[in-house]
Write a protein that holds these residues in place. Structure first.
Motif, short mmCIF file in Angstrom:
data_model
loop_
_atom_site.label_atom_id
_atom_site.label_comp_id
_atom_site.label_asym_id
_atom_site.label_seq_id
_atom_site.Cartn_x
_atom_site.Cartn_y
_atom_site.Cartn_z
N LEU A 65 8.97 1.65 5.49
CA LEU A 65 9.29 1.30 4.10
C LEU A 65 10.44 0.29 4.08
CD1 LEU A 65 9.27 4.79 2.35
CD2 LEU A 65 7.63 2.95 1.99
N TRP A 66 10.30 -0.71 3.26
CA TRP A 66 11.41 -1.64 3.06
C TRP A 66 12.14 -1.22 1.79
CZ3 TRP A 66 12.76 -4.74 -1.06
CH2 TRP A 66 13.87 -5.57 -0.83
N LEU A 67 13.44 -1.11 1.89
CA LEU A 67 14.25 -0.75 0.74
C LEU A 67 15.32 -1.81 0.53
CD1 LEU A 67 14.92 3.05 1.41
CD2 LEU A 67 13.31 2.08 -0.22
N PRO A 68 15.54 -2.23 -0.72
CA PRO A 68 16.66 -3.13 -0.98
C PRO A 68 17.97 -2.38 -0.74
CG PRO A 68 15.69 -2.39 -3.04
CD PRO A 68 14.82 -1.87 -1.94
N ALA A 69 19.05 -3.12 -0.64
CA ALA A 69 20.36 -2.52 -0.35
C ALA A 69 20.73 -1.43 -1.36
CB ALA A 69 21.44 -3.60 -0.32
N SER A 70 20.37 -1.63 -2.63
CA SER A 70 20.72 -0.64 -3.65
C SER A 70 20.02 0.70 -3.37
CB SER A 70 20.34 -1.14 -5.03
OG SER A 70 18.94 -1.37 -5.12
N SER A 115 0.83 -1.19 0.00
CA SER A 115 0.00 0.00 0.00
C SER A 115 0.87 1.25 0.00
CB SER A 115 -0.89 -0.01 1.25
OG SER A 115 -1.52 1.24 1.43
N LYS A 116 0.37 2.31 -0.59
CA LYS A 116 1.07 3.59 -0.53
C LYS A 116 0.95 4.21 0.85
CE LYS A 116 0.82 4.98 -5.33
NZ LYS A 116 0.58 6.08 -6.24
N GLU A 117 0.10 3.67 1.68
CA GLU A 117 -0.15 4.23 3.00
C GLU A 117 0.82 3.73 4.06
OE1 GLU A 117 -4.31 3.57 3.75
OE2 GLU A 117 -4.88 4.65 1.94
N ILE A 118 1.83 2.98 3.68
CA ILE A 118 2.84 2.53 4.63
C ILE A 118 3.62 3.75 5.12
CG2 ILE A 118 4.97 1.19 4.86
CD1 ILE A 118 3.80 -0.78 2.83
N ALA A 119 3.83 3.82 6.42
CA ALA A 119 4.58 4.95 7.00
C ALA A 119 6.01 4.95 6.47
CB ALA A 119 4.57 4.83 8.52
N ASP A 120 6.58 6.14 6.35
CA ASP A 120 7.96 6.26 5.86
C ASP A 120 8.92 5.38 6.66
OD1 ASP A 120 6.91 8.14 4.16
OD2 ASP A 120 7.89 9.85 5.09
N THR A 128 9.99 7.92 -5.92
CA THR A 128 9.21 8.56 -4.87
C THR A 128 9.42 7.84 -3.54
OG1 THR A 128 7.59 9.30 -6.50
CG2 THR A 128 6.90 9.33 -4.19
N CYS A 129 9.54 6.53 -3.57
CA CYS A 129 9.83 5.76 -2.36
C CYS A 129 11.18 6.19 -1.77
CB CYS A 129 9.82 4.27 -2.69
SG CYS A 129 9.97 3.20 -1.27
N VAL A 130 12.16 6.40 -2.62
CA VAL A 130 13.47 6.88 -2.17
C VAL A 130 13.34 8.27 -1.54
CG1 VAL A 130 15.74 7.67 -2.99
CG2 VAL A 130 14.86 5.44 -3.71
N LEU A 131 12.52 9.14 -2.13
CA LEU A 131 12.31 10.47 -1.55
C LEU A 131 11.65 10.38 -0.18
CD1 LEU A 131 11.16 12.59 -4.63
CD2 LEU A 131 13.42 12.49 -3.57
N ARG A 132 10.71 9.45 -0.03
CA ARG A 132 10.07 9.25 1.27
C ARG A 132 11.08 8.76 2.29
NH1 ARG A 132 5.00 5.60 0.84
NH2 ARG A 132 5.02 6.07 3.06
N ALA A 133 11.96 7.85 1.89
CA ALA A 133 13.00 7.35 2.80
C ALA A 133 13.96 8.48 3.15
CB ALA A 133 13.73 6.18 2.15
N LEU A 134 14.29 9.33 2.18
CA LEU A 134 15.15 10.49 2.45
C LEU A 134 14.48 11.39 3.48
CD1 LEU A 134 17.56 12.40 1.73
CD2 LEU A 134 16.07 13.33 -0.05
#
Length: 150
Positions: free
Chosen positions: A19-24, A11-16, A53-59
């Motif tokens: 978020l799961w991010l791969p190592a890359s 879901s896009k509603e997952i809190a920042d 956008t996921c990377v921006l959320r993680a940032l």
């Protein structure tokens, strides 16, 4: 939920923070954090759906709130004047005249600098920006007669 999930995993509603991010992508977020700390300009480019956008959320989640003012803009189909109006609204500014929008943004950015707060503009979908907006963005980085980086 299935498979032991307590909520929908895609879901896009997952809190920042969740978020799961791969190592890359984790490495990329760290590089972006370092670039922001060093007051560099960065452009993140990739095909639709690769996770920009996921990377921006993680940032956004990883940068400390103290010392940075993140402003997110996602409507990139605007002309220059309307782009700056959108930026004004995102910054909480309300300039009264069309000619004042750039001045309001640049003055606000300089004021943040005096407060030792670094403005970070996250412009999503920039491939849709009009050429006149792209041509003008570098002017936002021209502080005190181009004698400072921010």
């Amino acid at each position: 939920m299935h498979f032991g999930f307590s909520e929908a995993p895609f879901s896009k509603e997952i809190a920042d923070a969740d978020l799961w991010l791969p190592a890359s992508k984790t490495g990329l977020v760290e590089e972006l954090c370092e670039a922001v700390r060093e007051r560099q300009s960065v452009m993140l480019v990739g095909e639709p759906g690769v996770g920009k956008t996921c990377v921006l959320r993680a940032l956004r989640h990883r940068l400390p709130q103290a010392g940075f003012r993140l402003t997110y803009c996602h409507n990139a189909t605007l002309g220059r004047r309307d782009f700056y109006r959108q930026l004004c609204l995102a910054l909480g500014l309300t300039p009264s005249a069309a000619a004042a929008v750039f001045y309001a943004v640049s003055s606000h950015v300089e004021e943040l600098g005096r407060e030792r707060v670094h403005p970070v503009f996250l412009l999503d979908e920039t491939h849709l920006l009009h050429q006149d907006v792209l041509d003008h963005l570098h002017i936002l980085l021209n502080y005190q007669w181009d004698s400072k980086c921010c």
